[in-house]
Write a protein that holds these residues in place. Structure first.
Motif, PDB file in Angstrom:
ATOM      1  N   ASN A 174      -6.136  -5.412  -6.735  1.00  0.00           N
ATOM      2  CA  ASN A 174      -7.229  -5.324  -6.102  1.00  0.00           C
ATOM      3  C   ASN A 174      -7.267  -6.290  -4.601  1.00  0.00           C
ATOM      4  O   ASN A 174      -7.854  -5.760  -3.695  1.00  0.00           O
ATOM      5  CB  ASN A 174      -8.270  -6.268  -6.977  1.00  0.00           C
ATOM      6  CG  ASN A 174      -8.435  -5.393  -8.197  1.00  0.00           C
ATOM      7  OD1 ASN A 174      -8.546  -4.084  -8.170  1.00  0.00           O
ATOM      8  ND2 ASN A 174      -9.133  -6.050  -9.346  1.00  0.00           N
ATOM      9  N   LEU A 175      -6.549  -7.333  -4.679  1.00  0.00           N
ATOM     10  CA  LEU A 175      -6.512  -8.021  -3.389  1.00  0.00           C
ATOM     11  C   LEU A 175      -5.745  -7.113  -2.310  1.00  0.00           C
ATOM     12  O   LEU A 175      -6.021  -7.342  -0.887  1.00  0.00           O
ATOM     13  CB  LEU A 175      -5.767  -9.418  -3.714  1.00  0.00           C
ATOM     14  CG  LEU A 175      -6.526 -10.608  -4.584  1.00  0.00           C
ATOM     15  CD1 LEU A 175      -5.578 -11.589  -4.780  1.00  0.00           C
ATOM     16  CD2 LEU A 175      -7.776 -10.844  -3.860  1.00  0.00           C
ATOM     17  N   VAL A 176      -4.723  -6.399  -2.966  1.00  0.00           N
ATOM     18  CA  VAL A 176      -4.060  -5.593  -1.669  1.00  0.00           C
ATOM     19  C   VAL A 176      -5.008  -4.717  -1.309  1.00  0.00           C
ATOM     20  O   VAL A 176      -5.172  -4.559   0.108  1.00  0.00           O
ATOM     21  CB  VAL A 176      -2.787  -5.046  -2.319  1.00  0.00           C
ATOM     22  CG1 VAL A 176      -2.120  -3.840  -1.480  1.00  0.00           C
ATOM     23  CG2 VAL A 176      -1.567  -6.269  -2.703  1.00  0.00           C
ATOM     24  N   LYS A 177      -5.714  -3.901  -2.116  1.00  0.00           N
ATOM     25  CA  LYS A 177      -6.562  -2.697  -1.607  1.00  0.00           C
ATOM     26  C   LYS A 177      -7.729  -3.547  -0.654  1.00  0.00           C
ATOM     27  O   LYS A 177      -8.125  -2.971   0.326  1.00  0.00           O
ATOM     28  CB  LYS A 177      -7.206  -2.084  -2.889  1.00  0.00           C
ATOM     29  CG  LYS A 177      -5.996  -1.323  -3.495  1.00  0.00           C
ATOM     30  CD  LYS A 177      -6.519  -0.549  -4.624  1.00  0.00           C
ATOM     31  CE  LYS A 177      -5.314   0.305  -5.195  1.00  0.00           C
ATOM     32  NZ  LYS A 177      -5.916   1.157  -6.600  1.00  0.00           N
ATOM     33  N   LYS A 178      -8.205  -4.755  -0.893  1.00  0.00           N
ATOM     34  CA  LYS A 178      -9.361  -5.304  -0.396  1.00  0.00           C
ATOM     35  C   LYS A 178      -8.748  -5.617   0.928  1.00  0.00           C
ATOM     36  O   LYS A 178      -9.441  -5.413   1.848  1.00  0.00           O
ATOM     37  CB  LYS A 178      -9.841  -6.393  -1.156  1.00  0.00           C
ATOM     38  CG  LYS A 178     -10.972  -7.116  -0.531  1.00  0.00           C
ATOM     39  CD  LYS A 178     -11.414  -8.156  -1.385  1.00  0.00           C
ATOM     40  CE  LYS A 178     -12.134  -7.855  -2.604  1.00  0.00           C
ATOM     41  NZ  LYS A 178     -12.832  -8.898  -3.226  1.00  0.00           N
ATOM     42  N   ALA A 179      -7.653  -6.129   1.101  1.00  0.00           N
ATOM     43  CA  ALA A 179      -6.964  -6.456   2.259  1.00  0.00           C
ATOM     44  C   ALA A 179      -6.870  -5.378   3.280  1.00  0.00           C
ATOM     45  O   ALA A 179      -7.232  -5.435   4.605  1.00  0.00           O
ATOM     46  CB  ALA A 179      -5.480  -7.244   2.156  1.00  0.00           C
ATOM     47  N   LYS A 180      -6.357  -4.371   2.683  1.00  0.00           N
ATOM     48  CA  LYS A 180      -6.224  -2.900   3.676  1.00  0.00           C
ATOM     49  C   LYS A 180      -7.638  -2.672   4.296  1.00  0.00           C
ATOM     50  O   LYS A 180      -7.607  -2.136   5.391  1.00  0.00           O
ATOM     51  CB  LYS A 180      -5.695  -2.052   2.684  1.00  0.00           C
ATOM     52  CG  LYS A 180      -5.482  -0.718   3.450  1.00  0.00           C
ATOM     53  CD  LYS A 180      -4.647  -0.617   4.466  1.00  0.00           C
ATOM     54  CE  LYS A 180      -4.612   0.875   5.120  1.00  0.00           C
ATOM     55  NZ  LYS A 180      -3.610   0.713   6.212  1.00  0.00           N
ATOM     56  N   LYS A 181      -8.859  -2.836   3.424  1.00  0.00           N
ATOM     57  CA  LYS A 181      -9.854  -2.410   4.171  1.00  0.00           C
ATOM     58  C   LYS A 181     -10.472  -3.352   5.183  1.00  0.00           C
ATOM     59  O   LYS A 181     -11.109  -2.981   6.210  1.00  0.00           O
ATOM     60  CB  LYS A 181     -10.857  -2.400   2.753  1.00  0.00           C
ATOM     61  CG  LYS A 181     -10.661  -1.451   1.790  1.00  0.00           C
ATOM     62  CD  LYS A 181     -11.637  -1.288   0.722  1.00  0.00           C
ATOM     63  CE  LYS A 181     -11.486  -0.200  -0.215  1.00  0.00           C
ATOM     64  NZ  LYS A 181     -12.509  -0.135  -1.242  1.00  0.00           N
ATOM     65  N   ILE A 182      -9.994  -4.511   5.004  1.00  0.00           N
ATOM     66  CA  ILE A 182     -10.386  -5.514   6.098  1.00  0.00           C
ATOM     67  C   ILE A 182      -9.717  -5.457   7.181  1.00  0.00           C
ATOM     68  O   ILE A 182     -10.398  -5.419   8.346  1.00  0.00           O
ATOM     69  CB  ILE A 182     -10.107  -6.961   5.405  1.00  0.00           C
ATOM     70  CG1 ILE A 182     -11.096  -7.244   4.218  1.00  0.00           C
ATOM     71  CG2 ILE A 182     -10.613  -7.991   6.530  1.00  0.00           C
ATOM     72  CD1 ILE A 182     -10.793  -8.505   3.570  1.00  0.00           C
ATOM     73  N   SER A 183      -8.518  -5.278   7.320  1.00  0.00           N
ATOM     74  CA  SER A 183      -7.582  -5.298   8.641  1.00  0.00           C
ATOM     75  C   SER A 183      -6.243  -4.426   8.292  1.00  0.00           C
ATOM     76  O   SER A 183      -5.739  -4.686   7.244  1.00  0.00           O
ATOM     77  CB  SER A 183      -7.501  -6.500   9.062  1.00  0.00           C
ATOM     78  OG  SER A 183      -6.603  -6.516  10.278  1.00  0.00           O
TER      79      SER A 183
ATOM     80  N   ILE B   7       0.977  -1.193   0.060  1.00  0.00           N
ATOM     81  CA  ILE B   7      -0.032   0.053   0.012  1.00  0.00           C
ATOM     82  C   ILE B   7       0.776   1.352  -0.036  1.00  0.00           C
ATOM     83  O   ILE B   7       0.716   2.083  -0.800  1.00  0.00           O
ATOM     84  CB  ILE B   7      -0.870   0.014   1.080  1.00  0.00           C
ATOM     85  CG1 ILE B   7      -1.936  -1.056   1.059  1.00  0.00           C
ATOM     86  CG2 ILE B   7      -1.654   1.442   1.481  1.00  0.00           C
ATOM     87  CD1 ILE B   7      -2.907  -0.602  -0.117  1.00  0.00           C
ATOM     88  N   GLU B   8       1.879   1.213   0.754  1.00  0.00           N
ATOM     89  CA  GLU B   8       2.858   2.599   0.813  1.00  0.00           C
ATOM     90  C   GLU B   8       3.605   2.599  -0.382  1.00  0.00           C
ATOM     91  O   GLU B   8       3.913   3.899  -0.738  1.00  0.00           O
ATOM     92  CB  GLU B   8       4.082   2.022   1.877  1.00  0.00           C
ATOM     93  CG  GLU B   8       4.653   3.261   2.366  1.00  0.00           C
ATOM     94  CD  GLU B   8       5.328   3.225   3.620  1.00  0.00           C
ATOM     95  OE1 GLU B   8       6.478   3.961   4.047  1.00  0.00           O
ATOM     96  OE2 GLU B   8       5.337   2.305   4.519  1.00  0.00           O
ATOM     97  N   ASN B   9       3.798   1.538  -1.341  1.00  0.00           N
ATOM     98  CA  ASN B   9       4.289   1.903  -2.674  1.00  0.00           C
ATOM     99  C   ASN B   9       3.606   1.476  -3.682  1.00  0.00           C
ATOM    100  O   ASN B   9       4.164   1.224  -4.789  1.00  0.00           O
ATOM    101  CB  ASN B   9       5.660   0.981  -2.513  1.00  0.00           C
ATOM    102  CG  ASN B   9       6.635   1.334  -1.435  1.00  0.00           C
ATOM    103  OD1 ASN B   9       7.400   2.432  -1.476  1.00  0.00           O
ATOM    104  ND2 ASN B   9       6.527   0.569  -0.293  1.00  0.00           N
ATOM    105  N   MET B  10       2.261   1.548  -3.488  1.00  0.00           N
ATOM    106  CA  MET B  10       1.241   1.111  -4.500  1.00  0.00           C
ATOM    107  C   MET B  10       1.588   1.899  -5.778  1.00  0.00           C
ATOM    108  O   MET B  10       1.063   1.371  -7.143  1.00  0.00           O
ATOM    109  CB  MET B  10      -0.078   1.312  -4.081  1.00  0.00           C
ATOM    110  CG  MET B  10      -1.362   0.822  -5.051  1.00  0.00           C
ATOM    111  SD  MET B  10      -1.057  -0.799  -5.770  1.00  0.00           S
ATOM    112  CE  MET B  10      -1.628  -1.677  -4.013  1.00  0.00           C
TER     113      MET B  10
END
Length: 370
Positions: free
Chosen positions: A202-211, A104-107
């Motif tokens: 998409n998976l990285v962004k979804k994971a960030k929203k979950i926890s 996320i930090e280097n997206m």
């Protein structure tokens, strides 16, 4: 090759006592000459991956110095690129020090890539793999995600900090879980993924929203039912570095010529940063057996079943047995040391006998005088 290479740091569930206080696992000296990160980068370079991102979270200096511009990895100097990307999420609390947080930090760097696929590999596992063949197998299978695994028969005692894959008969991945040592035979997940770049993002962004503490294996596991996730078996040498004992065992295992042949192949070079120094000098009292000795050493003692790093001094009457000796270590006269990992620039001079347990090797800290 139409893939972006990503080399991730070890998760916060992995800690190598002592050694990791000074450098990330990717910067660990391995077999006297290499660093552990040389293996995933060489795999990618040999496979034709020209754009590689290396993620690092803590103590980056030694890794940065070793990687340099990346020219020694035979990456195309015009089209290729080796990026070192930093993550500072775990400075105050290591629970937030996850691979998802680093992505996320280097997206922006990931989204700027034009490669349609990503190949993700860890920095704490030692193996060789043709990622071009792996990508072709993934494309031919029409799967959403392909995961590389290695089947072992000692999972009760080893690989306890690693993930395992539960597979169906068609090698579809049913779940990813931690190895709890409850079964002898397991499919050890090699933290190696192949998928389309858009799906990865998409998976990285979804994971960030979950926890904020979610990891990439966890988000992939959560989608095992609704995505087509396949396992691909790895053949050949495989070792993990998840604690001091596994680091010790991985080094010593490659003294065996058959194991070394399985890892090092003429058609698959392992690149590393070269170090110009004089050949090792063996003096009158030296006795070397079943060991790997790097250049620039001065040896006048006995060395058995050990790895000796560059520029070490082993004086007359000293006995070094079943040890991993990192660069620029001094072993004094008549010192007997056995079953130890000795970090860089340490000196064993005054304590004449140090014998550790082979199942729990001892450790001498960097720059220590013993």
């Amino acid at each position: 090759m139409k893939a972006l290479g990503i080399i991730n740091f070890s998760g916060n569930h992995i800690h190598v006592e002592g050694m990791q206080d000074y450098r990330p696992i990717g910067a660990f000296s391995f077999l006297g000459r290499y660093r552990t990160i040389d293996f995933p980068i060489s795999n990618m370079s040999n496979s034709g991956i020209e754009k590689i991102q290396v993620y690092v979270n803590r103590a980056p200096r030694s890794l940065t110095e070793h990687l340099g511009t990346g020219r020694h990895y035979n990456i195309n100097s015009k089209r290729g690129k080796l990026q070192l990307l930093f993550s500072e999420n775990g400075i105050e609390n290591t629970l937030y020090d996850t691979d998802i947080a680093a992505y996320i930090e280097n997206m922006e760097c990931i989204e700027d890539s034009t490669s349609p696929y990503v190949v993700i590999a860890p920095s704490y596992m030692i193996y060789t793999e043709n990622f071009c063949e792996l990508l072709n197998s993934h494309i031919d299978s029409d799967a959403d995600i392909s995961l590389l695994y290695h089947t072992v028969d000692n999972a009760k005692d080893a690989f306890l900090n690693c993930d395992i894959l539960n597979l169906n008969k068609q090698k579809g991945v049913l779940s990813i879980e931690k190895n709890r040592g409850t079964a002898k035979t397991r499919n050890i997940f090699m933290d190696t993924y192949v998928m389309r770049r858009e799906l990865f993002i998409n998976l990285v962004k979804k994971a960030k929203k979950i926890s904020s503490m979610y990891t990439f294996p966890q988000i992939v596991d959560a989608h095992c039912e609704d995505l087509d996730i396949r396992g691909i078996s790895h053949r050949g040498y495989f070792a993990t570095i998840t604690d001091l004992k596994s680091y010790y065992n991985a080094n010593l295992s490659l003294i065996d010529y058959k194991d070394a042949q399985a890892l090092f192949r003429e058609d698959w070079p392992i690149y590393t940063r070269t170090n110009d120094s004089c050949p090792t000098q063996y003096f009158h009292n030296s006795d070397i057996k079943k060991s790997v000795v790097s250049n620039g050493c001065l040896i006048d003692g006995t060395v058995y079943n050990s790895i000796i790093g560059r520029g070490c001094t082993i004086k007359s009457g000293a006995v070094v047995k079943n040890c991993i000796v990192l660069p620029h270590v001094v072993i004094g006269e008549n010192v007997h040391i056995e079953n130890y990992v000795i970090d860089k620039h340490a000196s064993v001079l005054h304590t004449k006998e140090l014998i550790g347990d082979a199942d729990r090797p001892g450790y001498i800290k960097r720059n220590d005088i013993v």
